[in-house]
Write a protein that holds these residues in place. Structure first.
Motif, PDB file in Angstrom:
ATOM      1  N   GLN A 171       2.089  13.014  -8.842  1.00 11.76           N
ATOM      2  CA  GLN A 171       1.601  14.381  -8.660  1.00 11.76           C
ATOM      3  C   GLN A 171       2.751  15.384  -8.662  1.00 11.76           C
ATOM      4  OE1 GLN A 171      -1.633  15.302  -8.431  1.00 11.76           O
ATOM      5  NE2 GLN A 171      -1.033  17.457  -8.310  1.00 11.76           N
ATOM      6  N   LEU A 172       3.796  15.089  -7.910  1.00  9.59           N
ATOM      7  CA  LEU A 172       4.901  16.048  -7.759  1.00  9.59           C
ATOM      8  C   LEU A 172       5.699  16.207  -9.052  1.00  9.59           C
ATOM      9  CD1 LEU A 172       6.218  15.040  -4.208  1.00  9.59           C
ATOM     10  CD2 LEU A 172       4.912  17.096  -4.813  1.00  9.59           C
ATOM     11  N   MET A 203      -2.530  13.966  -1.332  1.00 10.03           N
ATOM     12  CA  MET A 203      -1.634  14.444  -0.276  1.00 10.03           C
ATOM     13  C   MET A 203      -0.644  15.455  -0.835  1.00 10.03           C
ATOM     14  SD  MET A 203       1.342  12.402   1.740  1.00 10.03           S
ATOM     15  CE  MET A 203       2.479  12.737   0.408  1.00 10.03           C
ATOM     16  N   ALA A 204      -0.006  15.106  -1.974  1.00  9.85           N
ATOM     17  CA  ALA A 204       0.996  15.986  -2.567  1.00  9.85           C
ATOM     18  C   ALA A 204       0.354  17.258  -3.121  1.00  9.85           C
ATOM     19  CB  ALA A 204       1.749  15.243  -3.677  1.00  9.85           C
ATOM     20  N   GLN A 205      -0.821  17.104  -3.704  1.00  7.91           N
ATOM     21  CA  GLN A 205      -1.471  18.245  -4.349  1.00  7.91           C
ATOM     22  C   GLN A 205      -1.975  19.258  -3.327  1.00  7.91           C
ATOM     23  OE1 GLN A 205      -5.313  17.441  -5.912  1.00  7.91           O
ATOM     24  NE2 GLN A 205      -5.586  19.651  -6.139  1.00  7.91           N
ATOM     25  N   GLN A 210      -4.594   8.623  -3.104  1.00  5.53           N
ATOM     26  CA  GLN A 210      -4.322   9.183  -1.776  1.00  5.53           C
ATOM     27  C   GLN A 210      -2.974   9.907  -1.780  1.00  5.53           C
ATOM     28  OE1 GLN A 210      -3.831   6.171   1.207  1.00  5.53           O
ATOM     29  NE2 GLN A 210      -4.109   7.594   2.926  1.00  5.53           N
ATOM     30  N   GLY A 211      -1.974   9.275  -2.370  1.00  3.67           N
ATOM     31  CA  GLY A 211      -0.656   9.911  -2.471  1.00  3.67           C
ATOM     32  C   GLY A 211      -0.710  11.180  -3.306  1.00  3.67           C
ATOM     33  N   MET A 212      -1.482  11.155  -4.393  1.00 10.13           N
ATOM     34  CA  MET A 212      -1.595  12.332  -5.268  1.00 10.13           C
ATOM     35  C   MET A 212      -2.273  13.487  -4.531  1.00 10.13           C
ATOM     36  SD  MET A 212      -2.638  10.624  -8.934  1.00 10.13           S
ATOM     37  CE  MET A 212      -2.589  12.154  -9.864  1.00 10.13           C
ATOM     38  N   GLU A 233      -5.442   1.870  -7.015  1.00 13.73           N
ATOM     39  CA  GLU A 233      -5.715   3.257  -7.390  1.00 13.73           C
ATOM     40  C   GLU A 233      -6.132   4.114  -6.204  1.00 13.73           C
ATOM     41  OE1 GLU A 233      -8.534   3.215 -10.587  1.00 13.73           O
ATOM     42  OE2 GLU A 233      -6.941   3.414 -12.070  1.00 13.73           O
ATOM     43  N   VAL A 238      -6.670   9.670 -10.437  1.00 11.21           N
ATOM     44  CA  VAL A 238      -5.440   9.195 -11.072  1.00 11.21           C
ATOM     45  C   VAL A 238      -5.427   9.550 -12.557  1.00 11.21           C
ATOM     46  CG1 VAL A 238      -4.122   7.112 -11.680  1.00 11.21           C
ATOM     47  CG2 VAL A 238      -5.059   7.352  -9.379  1.00 11.21           C
ATOM     48  N   LEU A 293      -1.313  12.161   4.785  1.00  9.68           N
ATOM     49  CA  LEU A 293      -1.903  11.011   4.088  1.00  9.68           C
ATOM     50  C   LEU A 293      -3.279  10.680   4.646  1.00  9.68           C
ATOM     51  CD1 LEU A 293       0.693   8.138   3.636  1.00  9.68           C
ATOM     52  CD2 LEU A 293      -0.651   9.241   1.847  1.00  9.68           C
ATOM     53  N   GLY A 301       1.593   7.525  -6.321  1.00 13.98           N
ATOM     54  CA  GLY A 301       0.677   8.651  -6.488  1.00 13.98           C
ATOM     55  C   GLY A 301       1.341   9.970  -6.137  1.00 13.98           C
ATOM     56  N   THR A 302       2.073   9.976  -5.032  1.00  8.46           N
ATOM     57  CA  THR A 302       2.754  11.202  -4.596  1.00  8.46           C
ATOM     58  C   THR A 302       3.739  11.679  -5.664  1.00  8.46           C
ATOM     59  OG1 THR A 302       2.567  10.479  -2.302  1.00  8.46           O
ATOM     60  CG2 THR A 302       4.180  12.207  -2.766  1.00  8.46           C
ATOM     61  N   TYR A 358      -4.973   4.007  -3.240  1.00  4.52           N
ATOM     62  CA  TYR A 358      -3.760   4.437  -2.535  1.00  4.52           C
ATOM     63  C   TYR A 358      -2.931   5.394  -3.397  1.00  4.52           C
ATOM     64  CZ  TYR A 358      -5.360   0.371  -0.044  1.00  4.52           C
ATOM     65  OH  TYR A 358      -6.141  -0.533   0.614  1.00  4.52           O
ATOM     66  N   GLN A 359      -2.924   5.141  -4.706  1.00  6.52           N
ATOM     67  CA  GLN A 359      -2.226   6.069  -5.602  1.00  6.52           C
ATOM     68  C   GLN A 359      -2.871   7.449  -5.524  1.00  6.52           C
ATOM     69  OE1 GLN A 359      -2.569   4.075  -9.346  1.00  6.52           O
ATOM     70  NE2 GLN A 359      -1.168   2.433  -8.788  1.00  6.52           N
ATOM     71  N   ILE A 393       0.843  -1.199   0.000  1.00  6.56           N
ATOM     72  CA  ILE A 393       0.000   0.000   0.000  1.00  6.56           C
ATOM     73  C   ILE A 393       0.877   1.247   0.000  1.00  6.56           C
ATOM     74  CG2 ILE A 393      -1.663   1.324   1.378  1.00  6.56           C
ATOM     75  CD1 ILE A 393      -2.884  -1.322   2.285  1.00  6.56           C
ATOM     76  N   GLU A 415       2.100   2.062  -3.413  1.00  8.22           N
ATOM     77  CA  GLU A 415       1.063   2.704  -4.243  1.00  8.22           C
ATOM     78  C   GLU A 415       0.924   4.183  -3.863  1.00  8.22           C
ATOM     79  OE1 GLU A 415       0.035   1.259  -6.772  1.00  8.22           O
ATOM     80  OE2 GLU A 415       0.554  -0.809  -6.298  1.00  8.22           O
ATOM     81  N   GLN A 416       0.956   4.470  -2.561  1.00  2.48           N
ATOM     82  CA  GLN A 416       0.857   5.868  -2.111  1.00  2.48           C
ATOM     83  C   GLN A 416       2.034   6.686  -2.658  1.00  2.48           C
ATOM     84  OE1 GLN A 416       0.740   5.018   2.089  1.00  2.48           O
ATOM     85  NE2 GLN A 416      -1.499   5.104   2.194  1.00  2.48           N
TER      86      GLN A 416
END
Lengths: 243, 246
Positions: A198-199, B195-197, B191-193, B186, B228, B202, A194-195, B188-189, A187, A190-191
């Motif tokens: 985005q960055l 968070m960063a945005q 979630q990461g996006m 997706e 995503v 998290l 995504g981070t 979790y992906q 998990i 995956e996080q």
């Protein structure tokens, strides 16, 4: 398998043994097993699923970590060769996807749409239990030879050994600890994908490639870097900085 | 969570009487969950604690005051299963404090054994790198911890995660994040996006996503797919009420 492949097989087992000696990153290790399985058997892609304590099959690693392959593996929680292999505790080999629509109405058409023609699945065995499965996808309807089957099962067994890294299994509870830890690391990755997506303004697939190559270049473990990226992106400026 | 397991967790919660002290806060809801789990696995007690970066723990909810005292011990002594579960991000399951447990937590194990606790099982309440709390189950001598107990513990840990992430969305436990925390990369992906945005934690990113999915009346995994694929962007200010970009 010809002599050249046998030589390569010996190298792979030496590589795996070397990895297991040191403290290692489990997801990275499982990914190495899937990559080497793909190389040795000339299939197109290999993935590894683990069963969580609830009996759900969860994606852990693949030789090609693309969104489309991940989606295919998520279908395996409902149906597919890995699901069958997990339930029956026996390998599922040389299945022609063109003739598998009845058995796997969800899985087969998706796999065919991704260009796969054949699938195979091998159990991750621990004593009498099965804790997961290794799934192989071929772009042709080519078959695995009996020696290929033995080799892939050996690789699946090696993956199990890596998973149960503590040599003495304490009352089966260690297995539950390990599996929960592994599922959570997945998990976290995956996080981090995504981070980074985005960055850096890239796709999640590209984000994973950036993460992998950064870990390789810096000699850091995948799980550690993923965790640091999501808790403090500034801790890895070379990886998280845009542009 | 499967329907059968969801039904079982709901039944266990329904059978657990409310107490005046519970209140509507997350800690109150968690206290009732602690009591229900404790009853289901015949434990001495159950506690949920928050552990910070300096490994200082604070009990957030317990099944009863005596367990609160047991739970405090590991934070006072600086060793114990909840701290290990927090550090390693995986369960720390010790069925034998007198044997193996003593070798890893000598002071803690002695204190627990003096109080008649023979086994402690600690489960992190977490979503990937987002560590929310740790759930600890205390067993007296002679109480077995079966495979069924392990499943109960994991289900209640999942429920605890949901409670800490702003509770079930429609008031029914097990309907919120629980159904998707499991197998959907997706989510979790995304979630990461998010968070960063948005520059949030998290955990807050997941809370925002759940609220957004609820407002739009779509599933969390559907929203995650949109995020995503850049079809949806969450707004920085939740009270602004602005519609997300289509």
């Amino acid at each position: 398998m010809n002599t050249l492949a046998e030589h390569r097989l010996a190298e792979v087992f030496v590589e795996i043994a070397d990895t297991l000696v040191d403290e290692f990153d489990l997801i990275e290790f499982l990914q190495m097993v899937t990559t080497r399985t793909t190389e040795l058997t000339s299939v197109s892609a290999t993935g590894l699923l683990l069963a969580d304590p609830r009996g759900d099959l969860v994606f852990m690693a693949a030789s090609d970590e693309s969104v489309r392959l991940l989606e295919l593996f998520q279908v395996e929680n409902a149906e597919g060769p890995c699901q069958d292999c997990f339930r029956t505790r026996t390998p599922v080999v040389n299945t022609d996807l063109d003739h598998a629509q009845d058995s796997w109405p969800l899985f087969a058409p998706r796999a065919v749409a991704l260009g796969y023609r054949s699938v195979h699945a091998f159990p991750l065995r621990h004593h009498s239990a099965v804790i997961g499965a290794l799934g192989l996808f071929g772009a042709t309807s080519g078959r695995l030879s009996p020696s290929d089957v033995r080799i892939v099962q050996a690789l699946a067994d090696v993956a199990t050994i890596g998973l149960l890294q503590e040599r003495t299994i304490r009352r089966g509870l260690v297995l539950a600890e390990q599996l929960q830890g592994a599922l959570n690391s997945r998990i976290t990755i995956e996080q981090a994908k995504g981070t980074l997506a985005q960055l850096r303004g890239v796709t999640v697939d590209e984000a994973f490639r950036l993460l992998r190559s950064y870990c390789r270049d810096t000699g850091r473990r995948l799980g550690d870097v993923a965790s640091e990226v999501v808790t403090d992106p500034a801790s890895h400026p070379d990886l998280t900085r845009a542009g | 969570m499967s329907d059968a397991r969801l039904a079982r967790v709901r039944r266990l919660l329904a059978e657990e009487p409310r107490q005046d002290t519970d209140g509507e806060s997350a800690a109150g809801v968690l206290s009732r969950q602690c009591r229900a789990l404790s009853r289901a696995v015949a434990a001495r007690g159950v506690a949920v604690s928050v552990v910070d970066a300096e490994r200082l723990g604070v009990p957030l909810a317990t099944s009863g005051p005596q367990v609160a005292e047991l739970e405090e011990m590991q934070f006072t002594l600086g060793e114990g299963p909840s701290l290990d579960a927090h550090d390693s991000r995986r369960p720390a399951l010790e069925p034998d404090l007198a044997g193996h447990g003593r070798a890893i937590w000598p002071a803690y194990s002695d204190v627990m054994l003096e109080r008649g606790v023979r086994a402690v099982f600690a489960f992190p309440l977490q979503v990937g790198a987002a560590r929310l709390a740790v759930q600890a189950i205390y067993l007296s001598d002679g109480t077995p911890f079966s495979a069924q107990s392990l499943l109960h513990a994991l289900d209640f840990a999942t429920l605890g995660v949901e409670t800490l992430l702003a509770g079930p969305l429609d008031g029914e436990p097990g309907t919120g994040v629980v159904n998707v925390l499991g197998n959907y990369s997706e989510v979790y992906q995304a979630q990461g996006m998010v968070m960063a945005q948005l520059g949030v934690s998290l955990a807050d990113a997941m809370v925002r996503m759940r609220a957004e999915a609820y407002c739009l009346n779509i599933s969390l995994s559907e929203l995650a797919g949109d995020i995503v694929a850049h079809r949806t962007t969450l707004e920085a200010d939740p009270v602004d009420g602005a519609a997300p970009d289509a």
